[in-house]
Design a protein around this motif. Sequence first.
Motif, PDB file in Angstrom:
ATOM      1  N   HIS A 605       0.841  -1.214   0.000  1.00 13.47           N
ATOM      2  CA  HIS A 605       0.000   0.000   0.000  1.00 13.47           C
ATOM      3  C   HIS A 605       0.869   1.255   0.000  1.00 13.47           C
ATOM      4  N   ILE A 609       1.157   4.060  -2.951  1.00  8.06           N
ATOM      5  CA  ILE A 609       0.848   5.491  -2.723  1.00  8.06           C
ATOM      6  C   ILE A 609       2.024   6.363  -3.158  1.00  8.06           C
ATOM      7  N   VAL A 612       2.055   6.590  -6.882  1.00  2.62           N
ATOM      8  CA  VAL A 612       0.970   7.433  -7.407  1.00  2.62           C
ATOM      9  C   VAL A 612       1.299   8.906  -7.206  1.00  2.62           C
ATOM     10  N   VAL A 613       1.855   9.227  -6.039  1.00  2.18           N
ATOM     11  CA  VAL A 613       2.201  10.626  -5.754  1.00  2.18           C
ATOM     12  C   VAL A 613       3.387  11.073  -6.615  1.00  2.18           C
ATOM     13  N   GLN A 735      -4.124  11.219 -10.615  1.00  6.11           N
ATOM     14  CA  GLN A 735      -3.511  10.570  -9.444  1.00  6.11           C
ATOM     15  C   GLN A 735      -4.551  10.150  -8.418  1.00  6.11           C
ATOM     16  N   VAL A 736      -5.611  10.977  -8.289  1.00  3.02           N
ATOM     17  CA  VAL A 736      -6.690  10.646  -7.340  1.00  3.02           C
ATOM     18  C   VAL A 736      -7.427   9.404  -7.829  1.00  3.02           C
ATOM     19  N   LEU A 739      -5.285   6.351  -7.302  1.00  2.00           N
ATOM     20  CA  LEU A 739      -5.235   6.019  -5.873  1.00  2.00           C
ATOM     21  C   LEU A 739      -6.501   5.292  -5.440  1.00  2.00           C
ATOM     22  N   GLY A 742      -6.623   1.756  -6.949  1.00  2.00           N
ATOM     23  CA  GLY A 742      -5.665   0.879  -6.275  1.00  2.00           C
ATOM     24  C   GLY A 742      -6.148   0.454  -4.905  1.00  2.00           C
ATOM     25  N   ILE A 743      -6.681   1.400  -4.141  1.00  2.00           N
ATOM     26  CA  ILE A 743      -7.166   1.065  -2.788  1.00  2.00           C
ATOM     27  C   ILE A 743      -8.364   0.124  -2.878  1.00  2.00           C
TER      28      ILE A 743
END
Length: 774
Positions: A605, A609, A612-613, A735-736, A739, A742-743
Amino acid sequence: MMQRPPPEDFSLKETRPHLGGGKVTGDKLTSTYDLVEQMQYLYVRVVKAKELPGKDLTGSCDPYVEVKLGNYKGTTRHFEKKSNPEWNQVFAFSKDRIQASFLEATVKDKDVVKDDLIGRVVFDLNEVPKRVPPDSPLAPQWYRLEDRKGEKVRGELMLAVWFGTQADEAFPEAWHSDAATVSGTDALANIRSKVYLSPKLWYVRVNVIEAQDLIPSDKGRYPEVYVKAIVGNQALRTRVSQSRTINPMWNEDLMFVAAEPFEEPLILSVEDRVAPNKDEVLGRCAIPLQHLDRRFDHRPVNSRWYNLEKHIMVDGEKKEIKFASRIHMRICLEGGYHVLDESTHYSSDLRPTAKQLWKPNIGVLELGILNATGLMPMKTKDGRGTTDAYCVAKYGQKWIRTRTIIDSFTPRWNEQYTWEVFDPCTVVTVGVFDNCHLHGGEKNGGAKDSRIGKVRIRLSTLETDRVYTHSYPLLVLHPNGVKKTGEIHLAVRFTCSSLLNMMYMYSVPLLPKMHYIHPLTVSQLDNLRHQATQIVSMRLTRAEPPLRKEVVEYMLDVGSHMWSMRRSKANFFRIMGVLSGLIAVGKWFEQICNWKNPITTVLIHLLFIILVVYPELILPTIFLYLFLIGIWYYRWRPRHPPHMDTRLSHADSAHPDELDEEFDTFPTSRPSDIVRMRYDRLRSIAGRIQTVVGDLATQGERLQSLLSWRDPRATALFVLFCLIAAVVLYVTPFQVVALLVGIYVLRHPRFRYRLPSVPLNFFRRLPARTDCML
């Protein structure tokens, strides 16, 4: 209870032979024969004799020389009525088998009843000098003949006697004491070592454009005209021309293989199909291949008109009719292609035909054929099993054949050969055979040389400048299973002349550029490869001594494309082996998603993240990970060349019936009930493959039906979803979205359902074209 015998050892063994007499200076061995063990021989060169006395009633003599060393005896040819004969023959006696301390060269007079002694020369072996190349050859000297009491008699014999190794220039042409049981000039030629060259092969492209002013016999019908072309035993034909007139057009290419020197012309005939099984020749022409244009790139050669000739029978004689029919063609010899005569998987040469297009070599391959051990008896002679083994190695256009070692299950060749290397991604093939043409083999119903086994070594798997000495298992597949027929001991060294050039080779296409600019079809390549192997085997069979058809075909893997249940299984499991890594990654990701190991999942995780950032880290992370894996695996890199693997080939677990099918002829020679059973088995396998292919087609058609309105409600839902997704993705940063997705994918099992997801349910409900299938 009896214990099962241990399985045969099919593995590769590293060895430490005493190469080149052990003269090591640094990494290199000093002798020319530095990849083989030195073998000592006593050489006797019998040059000539002079002033020999006459022994028979006519006062003349028919002299020959007998060279005797202990139990071994070699004889020269004899001359009729000649007192100053010249033989210039060399005899080689293996030092390992010498049990005498004297060498005796006796001149005898050939007689019907009993050969008369003219005189002899005796040498003490302790006094014989030793010669080491590159020393000059030992000069022969005149020796006065003696009788049995040691008294001088009339006549002199010119001889040279010395100790040397197999590196001596006299070695290949010498008579060997090992082959003392072989007699006859043909048989002796059959046991000598020899270097052969494959013929230079060209593709012949015949572009048939059109014909003019054809004269069919029946003027009242539309002609159905085609062109038939023949080169040697290759025959091809164009399709029937669509323009059914006396000026037909084709614009069709026919491809042939031809070998230098060109012996057969290209024969073209224009034929009219007047009935289903009846064709009428409208004209012929013969074109010598040596006069054709040679093309080295994609630029077309000039086309030409050729006059067609026709013959008719008048009063039983063939008469030629001159008439105005012509054919328009563009014919050339293609120098920009590589003529494939080997299986593409085991190619030893990838250069184009034309020498002008060759790049400089990148290195040298040296092969030392040392010995073989544990060979099986391949034939029976005088009630006992025997083997007369020789090796054949092929790389590029150069074939080599070692001498035959007579009647030995542990033959020692110790012969070394060298090839220029133009591409590292090539394979050298070494085969071991049993010579069946020594003891009247030509007369016993055309005996074939039996295959004992072969080894392939890919040069790109070898480290440069390192000497590899290994004992390779010789494995042969028989209808009753795989058998180990012995082991062959080889020393291999690949020396690179320019590391930069070799590294550059990895960036260039494997085949010459014409294969990509004007590619040949798969069926064309298969047909041309078959023709090329036939030409190569025919030419090498005509050499002296011949490299026989069965040997050439085994080395070139002729017939390896035939159907085999065993190979099909092996290839399926090879694919599964390749996909096993992806399957393992999929299972690992599933464990992450199911939180089998919470710590690992949390770390994933965090990594997700971060990526992604900072998306610019994604590619560097992947390549760094691959670099670290490569460095980690370097510790376990293969230290030995690859070899035949019975487990990978499924040779050790194949069913006897599957092997019997693999060795069946084409067309089949088995009884109808066995053929029926095999046909039914093939149908069941094909049925399973058909189902899998149908399922793949169904999934593809469902993807197409998303936008085809075949199911109006499903397409409407999908189109509406696309519109909403477009708006949401436009206003939401990427990116949002990444994210959130992915989550969602990595969510805890508590938030998962056992039922399939909504997108999967929607996709499975889409229509496919299975409803339209009969």
